[in-house]
Design a protein around this motif. Sequence first.
Motif, PDB file in Angstrom:
ATOM      1  N   VAL A   1       0.607  -1.662   0.028  1.00 54.25           N
ATOM      2  CA  VAL A   1       0.160  -0.009   0.035  1.00 54.25           C
ATOM      3  C   VAL A   1       1.064   1.894   0.052  1.00 54.25           C
ATOM      4  O   VAL A   1       0.763   2.218  -0.831  1.00 54.25           O
ATOM      5  N   ALA A   2       1.597   1.429   1.322  1.00 52.83           N
ATOM      6  CA  ALA A   2       2.685   2.447   1.036  1.00 52.83           C
ATOM      7  C   ALA A   2       3.447   2.526  -0.445  1.00 52.83           C
ATOM      8  O   ALA A   2       3.546   3.898  -1.024  1.00 52.83           O
ATOM      9  N   HIS A   3       4.231   1.696  -1.182  1.00 51.77           N
ATOM     10  CA  HIS A   3       4.796   1.565  -2.243  1.00 51.77           C
ATOM     11  C   HIS A   3       3.519   2.223  -3.116  1.00 51.77           C
ATOM     12  O   HIS A   3       4.295   3.003  -4.278  1.00 51.77           O
ATOM     13  N   ALA A   4       2.073   1.066  -3.815  1.00 60.09           N
ATOM     14  CA  ALA A   4       1.593   1.914  -4.118  1.00 60.09           C
ATOM     15  C   ALA A   4       0.938   3.885  -4.342  1.00 60.09           C
ATOM     16  O   ALA A   4       1.014   4.304  -5.036  1.00 60.09           O
ATOM     17  N   VAL A   5       1.201   4.591  -2.832  1.00 62.45           N
ATOM     18  CA  VAL A   5       0.620   5.889  -2.900  1.00 62.45           C
ATOM     19  C   VAL A   5       2.170   6.809  -3.473  1.00 62.45           C
ATOM     20  O   VAL A   5       1.692   7.172  -3.578  1.00 62.45           O
ATOM     21  N   LYS A   6       3.304   5.998  -2.929  1.00 60.60           N
ATOM     22  CA  LYS A   6       4.538   6.748  -2.777  1.00 60.60           C
ATOM     23  C   LYS A   6       4.391   6.687  -4.042  1.00 60.60           C
ATOM     24  O   LYS A   6       4.379   7.604  -4.979  1.00 60.60           O
ATOM     25  N   LEU A   7       4.304   6.076  -5.225  1.00 60.62           N
ATOM     26  CA  LEU A   7       4.641   5.996  -6.808  1.00 60.62           C
ATOM     27  C   LEU A   7       3.296   6.866  -7.201  1.00 60.62           C
ATOM     28  O   LEU A   7       3.768   7.723  -8.524  1.00 60.62           O
ATOM     29  N   ALA A   8       2.068   6.588  -7.121  1.00 60.37           N
ATOM     30  CA  ALA A   8       1.569   7.609  -7.462  1.00 60.37           C
ATOM     31  C   ALA A   8       2.014   8.787  -7.026  1.00 60.37           C
ATOM     32  O   ALA A   8       2.125   9.847  -7.918  1.00 60.37           O
ATOM     33  N   ARG A   9       2.245   9.402  -6.831  1.00 55.65           N
ATOM     34  CA  ARG A   9       2.496  10.636  -5.945  1.00 55.65           C
ATOM     35  C   ARG A   9       3.545  11.173  -6.722  1.00 55.65           C
ATOM     36  O   ARG A   9       4.395  12.104  -6.931  1.00 55.65           O
ATOM     37  N   TRP A  10       4.590  10.332  -6.356  1.00 61.01           N
ATOM     38  CA  TRP A  10       6.139  10.573  -7.547  1.00 61.01           C
ATOM     39  C   TRP A  10       5.447  10.430  -9.630  1.00 61.01           C
ATOM     40  O   TRP A  10       6.366  11.154  -9.972  1.00 61.01           O
ATOM     41  N   SER A  11       4.218  10.495  -9.546  1.00 61.22           N
ATOM     42  CA  SER A  11       3.908  10.739 -10.719  1.00 61.22           C
ATOM     43  C   SER A  11       3.732  11.678 -10.789  1.00 61.22           C
ATOM     44  O   SER A  11       3.724  12.119 -12.554  1.00 61.22           O
ATOM     45  N   ALA A  12       3.165  12.422  -9.671  1.00 67.03           N
ATOM     46  CA  ALA A  12       2.862  13.724 -10.473  1.00 67.03           C
ATOM     47  C   ALA A  12       3.457  14.372 -11.493  1.00 67.03           C
ATOM     48  O   ALA A  12       3.920  14.600 -10.869  1.00 67.03           O
ATOM     49  N   PRO A  13       3.067  15.751 -11.834  1.00 70.87           N
ATOM     50  CA  PRO A  13       0.860  16.012 -12.121  1.00 70.87           C
ATOM     51  C   PRO A  13       0.870  14.427 -13.206  1.00 70.87           C
ATOM     52  O   PRO A  13      -0.556  14.556 -13.108  1.00 70.87           O
ATOM     53  N   HIS A  14       1.649  14.092 -14.379  1.00 69.40           N
ATOM     54  CA  HIS A  14       1.533  13.321 -14.596  1.00 69.40           C
ATOM     55  C   HIS A  14       2.620  12.465 -15.106  1.00 69.40           C
ATOM     56  O   HIS A  14       4.110  13.016 -15.296  1.00 69.40           O
ATOM     57  N   ARG A  15       2.497  11.071 -15.751  1.00 65.16           N
ATOM     58  CA  ARG A  15       3.993  10.342 -16.384  1.00 65.16           C
ATOM     59  C   ARG A  15       3.305   9.836 -17.351  1.00 65.16           C
ATOM     60  O   ARG A  15       2.560   9.084 -17.386  1.00 65.16           O
ATOM     61  N   VAL A  16       4.251   9.970 -18.367  1.00 66.75           N
ATOM     62  CA  VAL A  16       3.899   8.196 -19.576  1.00 66.75           C
ATOM     63  C   VAL A  16       4.353   7.090 -18.940  1.00 66.75           C
ATOM     64  O   VAL A  16       5.164   6.550 -18.346  1.00 66.75           O
ATOM     65  N   VAL A  17       3.434   6.866 -19.611  1.00 65.06           N
ATOM     66  CA  VAL A  17       3.004   4.922 -19.254  1.00 65.06           C
ATOM     67  C   VAL A  17       2.870   4.308 -21.220  1.00 65.06           C
ATOM     68  O   VAL A  17       2.447   5.076 -21.952  1.00 65.06           O
ATOM     69  N   ASP A  18       2.573   2.932 -20.648  1.00 63.55           N
ATOM     70  CA  ASP A  18       3.267   2.327 -21.871  1.00 63.55           C
ATOM     71  C   ASP A  18       1.351   1.931 -22.642  1.00 63.55           C
ATOM     72  O   ASP A  18       0.457   2.058 -21.913  1.00 63.55           O
ATOM     73  N   GLU A  19       1.306   0.918 -23.423  1.00 63.04           N
ATOM     74  CA  GLU A  19       0.164   1.361 -24.044  1.00 63.04           C
ATOM     75  C   GLU A  19      -0.534   0.233 -22.572  1.00 63.04           C
ATOM     76  O   GLU A  19      -2.181   0.226 -23.505  1.00 63.04           O
ATOM     77  N   PHE A  20      -0.393  -0.296 -22.229  1.00 60.89           N
ATOM     78  CA  PHE A  20      -1.052  -1.470 -21.140  1.00 60.89           C
ATOM     79  C   PHE A  20      -1.486  -0.118 -19.781  1.00 60.89           C
ATOM     80  O   PHE A  20      -2.474  -0.955 -18.990  1.00 60.89           O
ATOM     81  N   GLY A  21      -0.832   0.079 -19.656  1.00 66.58           N
ATOM     82  CA  GLY A  21      -0.929   1.217 -18.702  1.00 66.58           C
ATOM     83  C   GLY A  21       0.057   1.434 -17.449  1.00 66.58           C
ATOM     84  O   GLY A  21      -0.194   1.932 -16.211  1.00 66.58           O
ATOM     85  N   ASP A  22       1.223   0.144 -18.093  1.00 62.41           N
ATOM     86  CA  ASP A  22       2.482  -0.276 -17.284  1.00 62.41           C
ATOM     87  C   ASP A  22       3.212   1.160 -17.573  1.00 62.41           C
ATOM     88  O   ASP A  22       3.642   1.821 -18.134  1.00 62.41           O
ATOM     89  N   LEU A  23       4.092   0.876 -16.254  1.00 60.83           N
ATOM     90  CA  LEU A  23       5.625   2.362 -16.165  1.00 60.83           C
ATOM     91  C   LEU A  23       6.112   2.001 -17.472  1.00 60.83           C
ATOM     92  O   LEU A  23       6.550   0.665 -18.037  1.00 60.83           O
ATOM     93  N   VAL A  24       6.464   2.616 -18.170  1.00 54.29           N
ATOM     94  CA  VAL A  24       7.911   2.996 -18.992  1.00 54.29           C
ATOM     95  C   VAL A  24       8.876   2.105 -19.064  1.00 54.29           C
ATOM     96  O   VAL A  24       9.404   1.904 -17.463  1.00 54.29           O
ATOM     97  N   GLU A  25       9.507   1.084 -19.401  1.00 50.87           N
ATOM     98  CA  GLU A  25      10.822   0.635 -19.133  1.00 50.87           C
ATOM     99  C   GLU A  25      11.631   1.672 -18.656  1.00 50.87           C
ATOM    100  O   GLU A  25      12.969   0.724 -17.623  1.00 50.87           O
ATOM    101  N   GLU A  26      12.331   2.471 -18.588  1.00 50.45           N
ATOM    102  CA  GLU A  26      12.930   3.749 -18.468  1.00 50.45           C
ATOM    103  C   GLU A  26      12.724   4.089 -16.884  1.00 50.45           C
ATOM    104  O   GLU A  26      13.176   4.208 -15.608  1.00 50.45           O
ATOM    105  N   ASP A  27      11.652   3.689 -16.602  1.00 54.52           N
ATOM    106  CA  ASP A  27      11.178   4.448 -15.826  1.00 54.52           C
ATOM    107  C   ASP A  27      11.080   3.293 -14.135  1.00 54.52           C
ATOM    108  O   ASP A  27      10.948   3.229 -13.258  1.00 54.52           O
TER     109      ASP A  27
END
Length: 546
Positions: A76-102
Amino acid sequence: MAGRRRNTPDHPARSGPQAAPAESLLPADYDLAELYGAGGRDEDDEDLDDTAVLVPPIALPPEEELAAAAMAVPLVAHAVKLARWSAPHRVVDEFGDLVEEDRAPAARLLGLAAEDGEVTEEAAVEVLRAWSLACDLDLVELGTTQAGEHVAVTMEEAADAEAGDPAIVLDLWLTAAGIVRELAVDTDSLDTEGETPDTEEDEDAAETGLAEVEEASEAAAELLDEAMQVLYELTAFAEPGDETVPLGVLAALLVVPEGEEPDEEMLGEITDIMVALDPMLADLAELGVVEHKPIDPDLFEEEEEEEEPVEAAVPEREATAEDAARFGLVRLTPLGQYGVREWLIADGYDAPLIGDLAKGDAAALLRGLAESPNVMPDREIEVWLARREPVAAARELLAASRGLDAYSPVRRLYTMAAVISLGEPGDTALAEFVDDPELGGIARELLRNHGKDYPAPERADVLWGTVDHFAAVLLTTRGDAAQLRDLVAGLPVTDNPASYFGELWRVPHPYTAQVLDTVGELHLDRQVAKEARKAAFKAKSQKGHG
């Protein structure tokens, strides 16, 4: 969440989808009661059926503590931390996953890899799991820009959760626990997916296989629900520090019918359920719902290495706590109690909290104690008294216990127990009621027992108090004969029972006839029982003419 059901001969326990084969009888090497210290419930215990499930009240820590426990769950803590890290937005792949370089920076952000170290495959998997949970919890919202770029936009809830808002955190945790609960019962469907049927026969086989998978998952979900509700009940009644339950005890309570000892067949069912529950509990442990020590995998290897049958190969010996622990342990955490209670409430069950009744005045408290079937009177009274000045509280309880309605004896029973627990402040309040028509006799008796100089109660007051106390026990035990026999035997009946009951049937109490009927049924002295029945008839006749 399904209502918890005990197993009966007409309702055999179902094994989960991952049940061990019948020959793998892990607990069968030991006597169940010796190994786990538990078997089926006593025959005298109240039966619970499918239509009337009583959920015992529990005590929960404050929401702030529960929220802190939820944020201490790594996933849970990791999920919250990643969401905050992505603010305001972050590029993802077509499946909604983090891109390889992230993924490597994300792993280092979560402490899964050193700043200058290599990111292992396991760390990358944990990053993707945490990101997937962030998406499932709507901490980020997936979308597409006008340029066609896939992005994840951080939601406001992520900042609120990171700030520790109890309502937001607990809502997120409960959603996450629900997701894990659903995934825990999913059965491996690889055999029925991924292949295109070539013939009609293959298509029918695929449909049959899918139906079997769905049926197995439903059975596993029902088993997990029942197990969690049993854990909830056990935890509610456990003394602090004794909440840990051997997995065999949990399984036995789902298998062994009321009042029976487990036979060899039941031991096999217990093993199957233990093996089925073990991985599901491990999944729930990851979210902090339970603390779980899994079944020792070496047990299976030891059994496979045996050349002789288990019964002959294993010498008889007394089982130890270490033996029981090897078969798995589980403890429902306070956070888990919160979660199971929310699931029960969502399914329409009344799942009270200790202290709910203590929110009102004395009249509301006593009414709730007398009328509620699933209540812990001592705990409710303790909470109620702790919020009030002792003398004023005792005075309020005594005043509210008056009356001759159906529940009045129970109100007085609980009131006197509460007043006695207060000590000197209780005596101060009792002294104000020594001349009360209903409470005066018991007030004087209690004060005299505490060394105070008061005249003995009048004979009429003593007899009225006898009937009132007997009626209260009759009501609170629901007429349980085993619990009433000692009270019946202790009545101060002299060598002339006709004289004693000749006085008792004239007592102007609404329960006089019922009390005399009970004495007539349960007293072991035939002459005393006969006189009690005769007196009961007279009391009913007098009431009919009243």
